[in-house]
Design a protein around this motif. Sequence first.
Motif, short mmCIF file in Angstrom:
data_model
loop_
_atom_site.label_atom_id
_atom_site.label_comp_id
_atom_site.label_asym_id
_atom_site.label_seq_id
_atom_site.Cartn_x
_atom_site.Cartn_y
_atom_site.Cartn_z
N ALA A 1 -18.92 163.95 10.13
CA ALA A 1 -19.60 164.86 11.05
C ALA A 1 -18.75 166.06 11.45
O ALA A 1 -19.26 167.15 11.66
N ASP A 2 -17.41 165.86 11.56
CA ASP A 2 -16.58 166.96 12.04
C ASP A 2 -15.63 167.50 10.98
O ASP A 2 -14.69 168.24 11.29
N GLY A 3 -15.84 167.13 9.71
CA GLY A 3 -15.07 167.74 8.62
C GLY A 3 -13.83 166.99 8.18
O GLY A 3 -13.25 167.33 7.16
N LEU A 4 -13.40 165.97 8.94
CA LEU A 4 -12.22 165.20 8.52
C LEU A 4 -12.58 163.74 8.30
O LEU A 4 -13.43 163.19 9.02
N PRO A 5 -11.91 163.07 7.35
CA PRO A 5 -12.18 161.65 7.12
C PRO A 5 -11.84 160.80 8.34
O PRO A 5 -11.10 161.24 9.23
N TYR A 6 -12.36 159.59 8.35
CA TYR A 6 -12.05 158.60 9.39
C TYR A 6 -11.14 157.56 8.75
O TYR A 6 -11.58 156.76 7.93
N ILE A 7 -9.86 157.60 9.12
CA ILE A 7 -8.88 156.70 8.52
C ILE A 7 -8.07 156.05 9.65
O ILE A 7 -7.41 156.77 10.42
N PHE B 1 -6.55 161.59 12.13
CA PHE B 1 -7.64 161.01 11.34
C PHE B 1 -8.27 159.78 12.02
O PHE B 1 -9.09 159.10 11.41
N ASP B 2 -7.86 159.50 13.24
CA ASP B 2 -8.30 158.28 13.93
C ASP B 2 -9.83 158.17 13.98
O ASP B 2 -10.50 159.03 14.58
N PRO B 3 -10.42 157.12 13.42
CA PRO B 3 -11.88 156.96 13.48
C PRO B 3 -12.37 156.84 14.91
O PRO B 3 -13.53 157.10 15.20
N ASN B 4 -11.47 156.45 15.84
CA ASN B 4 -11.89 156.30 17.24
C ASN B 4 -11.98 157.63 17.97
O ASN B 4 -12.22 157.66 19.18
N VAL C 1 -10.00 151.04 8.33
CA VAL C 1 -11.04 151.59 7.48
C VAL C 1 -10.61 152.97 7.00
O VAL C 1 -9.82 153.66 7.66
N ALA C 2 -11.12 153.38 5.84
CA ALA C 2 -10.94 154.76 5.36
C ALA C 2 -12.28 155.19 4.78
O ALA C 2 -12.78 154.56 3.84
#
Length: 508
Positions: free
Chosen positions: A335-341, A387-390, A353-354
Amino acid sequence: MIARDGANESLWQNTSQAYIPTTQIDISKNYDVVIAGGGITGISTALQLQQAGLRCIVLEAHSLCFGTTGGTTAHLNTLLDTPYNTIAGNFGKEGASLVAQAVRESLNTVKANIERYQIDCNYEEATAYLFSQDEDQTKELESIREATVEAGVATAYTSTIPVPIPFEKALEIKNQAKFHPTRYVMALAKAFEEAGGTIIENCRVTATDNADPLVIKTNQGDIQTSWLIYATHIPPGVNLVHLRCAPYRSYAMAVRLADENYPAGLAYDMYDPYHYYRTQLIDGTPYLIAGGEDHKTAHEENTNTPFAKLESHIRKFFNVKEITNRWSSQYFEPADGLPYIGHMPGKPGKILVATGYGGNGITYSHVAARLLSSIVLNIESPYIKLFDPNRIKPIAGFTNFVKENVDVAKQLITGFFSKEKIHELADIAPGEGKIVKHDGHTLALYKDEAGQVHAINPRCPHLKCTVSWNLTEKTWDCPCHGARYNANGEVLTGPADMDLEKINLQKP
Ligand code: FES
């Protein structure tokens, strides 16, 4: 030949040997890290952690590289799909610089792995070109250049591009690269096993708890581990990341050219969706790889159309001798352009998760491998926060949303469709599927090559959206969070971890 999650053959499948794991699953053993997913992220993360002295096991639900790793177009680039001006807008200039640094380190890691393990994967460094073709694109190109330079990526205007396409203005970024992705991953898998790691294919993670140690349930038995890493492209189950990642499909072709005029660099136009081009040499034979025509998964009724558009685009600019491969594959747009890692939202324990790599999965795979290893090994890294998914803020009412979606009452489909009605509705060619509606109820029908009709409940078991037929890949695709199933309804890729329900047409 390696297997993939669709009927079309990518260029990589028929030029790679399937990897045959040499290890046996040992349920009685405790592992330090279970990695779910045997694509480029899972294998590179596993190798890194195994080398650090941990006991790692990779559980792959199908076979290595079955998912998007087998369908990528394998650009190794620091010029990203989400441009640095957008990243700077969302994460600040410092964030954009950190992203540029992370992806540079990723490319360096790939190169170092190739040298260390002597991997024969036709790796070549190349210059990337981004070119504009009208006034608006040129304006955008200028702002991308400014932000890219500010992020620390050396960039310059150039008067030439490697593809025979008219352009207004172009940027060049040196020190990018390209390679044969599945040959690379198969070699890393071998190195992982040689370092003492374990790989199990056809082993699906079906459930886990939040205890310490974790107990991971799989279709081959339970395993105890300290850490679980979901490197499955999108994690299974229901999680906030599913609401923040939109599934898209991209189309690609491998082409032999009559005039041998293969482009030396990586080239990208600026349409939305954009087209991309590069050359890959495989065993002495060059192929032009061109791609684009992306759309949201299951939002194109006839998936022959994007292929037709892509082919006519390629033929307009290149002297095509033969199209050797055409295929499509899936990616998840964050949603905001960066991966969730990092730590999985809502799972405070040791579950990582990645996901959400956008169109830069190969580059971000090694950002993930490094970052996830830092978390497991308790090494400080500036990327953990970035990159924090949280960073996804909890959504009010999320729990109710999940409950409502999961509790949808099961339809008694067979009660609404008689056997005769189903055969009347199955007016399709062998090898095709279709969604049919009758009397307010919906059914998925597939006619196999022998003409036999199979009926499936089209409700995706993940959160009950209705799947669509993907004509060219011969799959059922879910528009909501991207789960995919083969023609018979067997799950190919998550987030669903169950098959579509088969309807027994023999029942009275
Ligand atoms: Fe979520 Fe199908 S993937 S509803």
